[in-house]
Motif scaffolding. Sequence first.
Motif, PDB file in Angstrom:
ATOM      1  N   PRO A   8       0.810  -1.228   0.000  1.00 28.07           N
ATOM      2  CA  PRO A   8       0.000   0.000   0.000  1.00 28.07           C
ATOM      3  C   PRO A   8       0.845   1.280   0.000  1.00 28.07           C
ATOM      4  O   PRO A   8       0.359   2.345  -0.372  1.00 28.07           O
ATOM      5  N   CYS A   9       2.106   1.175   0.390  1.00 26.30           N
ATOM      6  CA  CYS A   9       2.998   2.337   0.389  1.00 26.30           C
ATOM      7  C   CYS A   9       3.408   2.713  -1.034  1.00 26.30           C
ATOM      8  O   CYS A   9       3.700   3.870  -1.307  1.00 26.30           O
ATOM      9  N   GLN A  10       3.433   1.747  -1.938  1.00 28.80           N
ATOM     10  CA  GLN A  10       3.885   2.012  -3.296  1.00 28.80           C
ATOM     11  C   GLN A  10       2.972   3.038  -3.957  1.00 28.80           C
ATOM     12  O   GLN A  10       1.764   2.873  -3.998  1.00 28.80           O
ATOM     13  N   GLY A  11       3.568   4.090  -4.441  1.00 29.83           N
ATOM     14  CA  GLY A  11       2.815   5.152  -5.071  1.00 29.83           C
ATOM     15  C   GLY A  11       2.314   6.185  -4.083  1.00 29.83           C
ATOM     16  O   GLY A  11       2.112   7.340  -4.432  1.00 29.83           O
ATOM     17  N   GLU A  12       2.101   5.807  -2.831  1.00 29.42           N
ATOM     18  CA  GLU A  12       1.605   6.726  -1.804  1.00 29.42           C
ATOM     19  C   GLU A  12       2.767   7.514  -1.195  1.00 29.42           C
ATOM     20  O   GLU A  12       2.798   8.717  -1.248  1.00 29.42           O
ATOM     21  N   LYS A  13       3.685   6.791  -0.573  1.00 26.98           N
ATOM     22  CA  LYS A  13       4.889   7.358   0.030  1.00 26.98           C
ATOM     23  C   LYS A  13       4.622   8.664   0.774  1.00 26.98           C
ATOM     24  O   LYS A  13       5.266   9.666   0.540  1.00 26.98           O
TER      25      LYS A  13
END
Length: 79
Positions: A8-13
Amino acid sequence: MAFVILDPCQGEKSGECVSVCPVDCIEEGIKQFYIDPDICIDCGACKAVCPVSAIEEEYDLTPDQEKYLEEAEEFFANK
């Protein structure tokens, strides 16, 4: 044991985890943030502030999530 940042961190960061880590073991990679499993003290501060619920304890990982621990280990091994 260490905490692990999942997909879920991918793209959000969003990065809230970085500022609350008392041992500065979280770094930004190209796809996502990574927690250094050799430095993490398992305090849970990062998990508490993650807005996308992307952080889990290492021992709670499912077999298909274990790749994120391996990616973190590789990320820090190549530094």
